[in-house]
Design an enzyme around this catalytic site. Structure first.
Site, short mmCIF file in Angstrom:
data_model
loop_
_atom_site.label_atom_id
_atom_site.label_comp_id
_atom_site.label_asym_id
_atom_site.label_seq_id
_atom_site.Cartn_x
_atom_site.Cartn_y
_atom_site.Cartn_z
N GLU A 5 -9.37 -2.07 5.38
CA GLU A 5 -8.21 -2.28 6.25
C GLU A 5 -8.62 -2.33 7.71
O GLU A 5 -8.11 -3.13 8.49
CB GLU A 5 -7.18 -1.17 6.02
CG GLU A 5 -5.91 -1.34 6.84
CD GLU A 5 -4.85 -0.33 6.50
OE1 GLU A 5 -3.68 -0.56 6.83
OE2 GLU A 5 -5.18 0.71 5.90
N GLU B 25 -7.44 9.30 16.81
CA GLU B 25 -8.10 10.60 16.86
C GLU B 25 -8.94 10.83 15.60
O GLU B 25 -10.07 11.33 15.66
CB GLU B 25 -7.05 11.71 17.00
CG GLU B 25 -6.36 11.77 18.37
CD GLU B 25 -5.34 10.68 18.57
OE1 GLU B 25 -4.96 10.42 19.73
OE2 GLU B 25 -4.91 10.05 17.57
N GLN C 50 0.82 -1.21 0.00
CA GLN C 50 0.00 0.00 0.00
C GLN C 50 0.86 1.26 0.00
O GLN C 50 1.70 1.43 0.87
CB GLN C 50 -0.90 -0.02 1.25
CG GLN C 50 -1.77 1.19 1.45
CD GLN C 50 -2.60 1.06 2.73
OE1 GLN C 50 -2.20 0.39 3.68
NE2 GLN C 50 -3.74 1.71 2.76
#
Length: 412
Positions: free
Chosen positions: A263, A397, A145
């Site tokens: 993912e 976050e 990736q």
């Protein structure tokens, strides 16, 4: 006649037929697995990623892989026309349960099966599916990736790797970082900037690239854990063919976001597979070995409470994942709720690793030397490596922002 009663009766009959069919599928699956899964493919051991650079040398693992390829169960829920098994979600869950029952390893792993494959199924042209998916299913290719860059990590849309139109292909220049497995990958899927003159989210495209070309250079990165799963990847006039543009030009951000959902919570990761590695002692077993036990319970009451809470949270998390899979359309990855799984799952794993280290005292900080067991050293390094899990694949976050906006519907 009471139509409501009739409808209920028909619904129950239909449910019974489905349950009977599923029970028959379970028996057939169990028989097939018992007959075809070699003893050497049961329990921890090697698993193919499809990489041509690291051939699978274990004969038993190769035999297991070949048999699962023929069955279509290296990608059980993918359509049969691309080499998959065509299983419905309930059938897939039965397959996983039966593999777990006999401790069978997954036959194939890697980003081909878990990330780019599902994305190709959703966004790819028929030509792209026909060229790439069967090779993934047959373990003939490994993928990596190309997302993060030195100055575009959590703010991924700020990426600067450029792809310039050159007729039937793009010329790509720039670099990526933290490209897991790039040193053994055959192909890479990459987010590139194809229009620098529009808002940053709107000028990104998603391309597939052959790693064997001279314009791509890979350099492994050594981590604090002592291992090197990540790499830097450099593109110097590398080539990305137009036929391997996934999705529309300058609309790659949509494709890239969806891949991140795969993912964070693909069906394979939510349901889980067979044995992949030695799980080692449980939290409870490890705690008893260090602080002792009273009446078959962990002797230290505070530690016992922490272990109980950790185990309850882990079990509740697994049940929530399972319920989500059951409620999701066959073979599909859930949507924004995958951010919940990524966020909570990584924090849960970090807490468990921390408990393993703390309960061992000084032995929990072993790095090397005769004074520490291989298990202690391995768990210490896993604890250190696990500190990054709340950062990669989108920091926790960011996941909280996604949950707030897409799940809870809160304003920006």
């Amino acid at each position: 006649m009471d139509t409501g009663y009739t409808d209920l009766k028909l619904a129950r009959q239909s449910e019974l037929v489905t349950l009977n069919a599923l029970a028959e599928f379970r028996l057939d699956t169990r028989e097939w697995l018992e007959t075809n899964c070699p003893e050497g493919a049961r329990g921890p051991g090697p698993i193919s990623t499809g990489s041509t650079k690291t051939p699978l040398r274990d004969a038993t693992t190769r035999l297991w892989l070949d048999r699962m390829i023929e069955k279509g169960w290296t990608a059980p829920t993918w359509p049969v026309e691309y080499g998959g098994g065509g299983l419905k979600t309930d059938q897939y869950m039965v397959l996983i349960e039966e593999m777990r029952r006999m401790n069978a390893r997954a036959p194939l792993a890697g980003m081909g099966i878990s990330l780019i494959g599902p994305t190709l199924l959703e966004f790819g042209t028929e030509d792209q599916k026909q060229r790439h998916l069967p090779r993934i299913v047959r373990a003939e290719v490994a993928w990596c990736q190309g997302y993060s860059e030195p100055n575009a990590g959590s703010d991924l849309a700020s990426l600067q790797t450029r792809a310039v139109d050159n007729g039937d292909h793009f010329i790509v220049n720039g670099s990526k970082i933290w490209t897991s497995g790039a040193q053994v990958a055959d192909w890479i899927f990459v987010l590139v900037r194809t229009n620098p003159d529009v808002p940053k989210h709107e000028g990104i495209s998603f391309v597939l690239m052959d790693m064997s070309q001279a314009g791509i250079t890979v350099k492994p990165i050594r981590l604090i854990s002592g291992e090197s799963p990540f790499c830097e990847t450099f593109f110097d006039n590398a080539i990305a063919m137009k036929e391997d543009l996934l999705g529309d030009l300058n609309k790659g951000w949509t494709v890239g976001k969806r891949l991140l959902q795969h993912e964070r919570g693909s069906m394979a990761s939510l349901v889980g597979g067979g044995a992949t590695r030695d799980p080692g002692p449980s939290l409870e077993q490890e705690a008893k070995s260090y602080v002792g036990e009273i009446d078959h319970k962990i002797a230290d009451q505070v530690l016992r409470s922490r272990v109980v809470v950790a185990n309850m949270n882990s079990h509740a998390f697994q049940l929530t994942q399972r319920r989500t899979v059951e409620e999701t359309e066959d073979g599909k990855t859930p949507g924004p709720q995958t951010s919940i799984f990524k966020m909570y799952g990584t924090e849960l794993q970090q807490q468990r690793s921390q408990l393993f280290v703390e309960m061992r005292g000084c032995e929990g900080l072993g790095w090397s030397g005769a004074g520490f067991s291989p298990r202690n050293i391995g768990d210490t390094r896993a604890w250190l490596a696990g500190r990054a899990s709340s950062i990669y694949s989108g920091s926790n976050e960011i996941q909280r922002n996604i949950v707030a906006k897409r799940v809870l519907g809160l304003p920006d």
